[in-house]
Design a protein around this motif. Structure first.
Motif, short mmCIF file in Angstrom:
data_model
loop_
_atom_site.label_atom_id
_atom_site.label_comp_id
_atom_site.label_asym_id
_atom_site.label_seq_id
_atom_site.Cartn_x
_atom_site.Cartn_y
_atom_site.Cartn_z
N ALA A 177 -5.16 56.34 -22.90
CA ALA A 177 -5.74 55.14 -23.50
C ALA A 177 -5.60 53.94 -22.57
N VAL A 180 -8.15 54.22 -19.73
CA VAL A 180 -9.52 54.04 -20.23
C VAL A 180 -9.79 52.58 -20.59
N SER A 181 -8.81 51.89 -21.15
CA SER A 181 -9.07 50.57 -21.74
C SER A 181 -8.53 49.37 -20.97
N GLN A 182 -7.61 49.58 -20.03
CA GLN A 182 -6.97 48.45 -19.36
C GLN A 182 -7.40 48.36 -17.89
N VAL A 201 -14.23 57.59 -17.06
CA VAL A 201 -14.29 56.15 -16.81
C VAL A 201 -15.16 55.89 -15.58
#
Length: 359
Positions: A177, A180-182, A201
């Motif tokens: 996570a 993928v998100s940061q 990604v």
């Protein structure tokens, strides 16, 4: 499966001492055994061995009982082994060295199941080569096979100072996570199935994977050396059952489909997810293949690489003064390190008996 490398803590040492001291000198052969495995592709045939009755058949042959336990906690299962609560446990080979062996338990590898052949990867949103990681933060589960993989990637790409890429510890529960998100998490090392979303990604490049170091990230089943010596029928039953199951998987057909279905369900994945992990895992489908690997000169080199990494990371514990502090006996009898303190032994006896039809 977390496949975590841990330094030998005082509690581990105490557990090992307690277990070793509790074994009667003239104990009668045991008749009931416990084997634990966690959810990882290399161990999942045991789910089929249990459900199909193959394990029971082999245990009955030797007049014993073998309870196969799917453990929820990998480290917990290893600690249970150290404490003598279970007789065998599935581990990454490095964890067998840095947890029970470094903790004082004389430990034997009696079955090798597989090695990672692309399951573990180094990936980046910005770097295009491994050398580009120098001076960068790389997120991974510290002291795990991911950490080992990063070090080997750097070494094989001419970076002698492996600390030049800074390893940033992050749990396996968070890494996917976070990548993928940061935006701040640009570089990472992990394993399937965690990496499946990470690879999607935009801009991500796979810089290195475990297929470049075949055999080095191996998964094995370990037992207490004295227990295996006193109760060889346990190791024989497990080994015989294992190769019967692997023969089914290799042959294909309806029985193999049934086995795949059991493994898929036990892993909580789907058919595609199972196949993806099978594709990047090198199973030793026959005892001959496993024996050839265990007894090869390359296997000794692999153990030397593993122990060097473990010592450099302080995973042999505070009492270890050199990489030779713990003795490792490889399959041909050669000892790496202290011959007076052998705590890890690669025992190919039962694999050879499988080859010779003596199980």
């Amino acid at each position: 499966m977390k496949r975590i490398l841990q330094a030998a803590a005082v509690a581990v040492g105490l557990a090992a001492t307690t277990f070793a001291g509790s074994l009667p000198a003239d104990a009668a052969p045991k008749k009931s055994f416990k084997l634990a495995y966690t959810v990882y592709i290399g161990f999942m045939p045991f789910a089929y061995l249990k459900q199909s009755g193959i394990m029971k058949k082999w245990a009955d042959k030797y007049g014993i009982e073998v309870d196969l336990i799917q453990a929820n906690d990998y480290v917990g299962s290893v600690n249970q082994f150290i404490a003598g609560e279970i007789d065998a446990v599935g581990v990454a080979s490095m964890d067998g060295l840095t947890m029970p062996a470094a903790g004082g338990v004389d430990t034997s590898v009696f079955l090798i199941t597989d090695y990672s052949n692309g399951n573990d990867i180094v990936l980046s949103k910005t770097a295009k080569t491994v050398k580009d990681l120098v001076g960068q933060d790389v997120y991974l589960l510290q002291y795990s096979v991911s950490h080992y993989l990063l070090n080997r990637a750097l070494q094989m790409n001419g970076v002698e100072d492996t600390s030049a890429a800074k390893a940033i510890n992050i749990s396996d529960a968070e890494i996917s996570a976070a990548y993928v998100s940061q935006d701040t998490v640009k570089n990472a090392v992990s394993w399937k199935p965690l990496t499946e979303d990470m690879e999607k990604v935009p801009g991500t490049t796979v810089l290195f994977d475990s297929s470049k170091i075949p055999g080095e990230i191996m998964d094995v089943f370990i037992g207490n050396t004295a227990n295996i010596k006193d109760n060889p029928d346990f190791a024989k039953a497990v080994t015989g059952a294992w190769y019967e199951a692997l023969g089914i998987l290799k042959a294909g057909g309806p029985k193999a489909d049934e086995m795949r279905a059991v493994m898929t369900s036990a892993m909580g994945t789907d058919a595609g997810g199972l196949q993806s992990q099978l594709d990047t895992t090198h199973f030793f489908y026959t005892p001959a293949e496993a024996y050839a690997f265990l007894t090869s000169p390359e296997n000794e080199k692999i153990w030397d690489s593993i122990r060097t990494f473990c010592f450099d990371q302080g995973l042999f514990g505070q009492g270890a003064t050199s990489v030779d502090s713990i003795g490792i006996e490889v399959a041909d009898g050669t000892v790496l390190g202290d011959k007076g303190n052998i705590k890890m032994r690669v025992n190919p006896t039962f694999t050879k008996e499988a080859i010779d039809g003596k199980l």
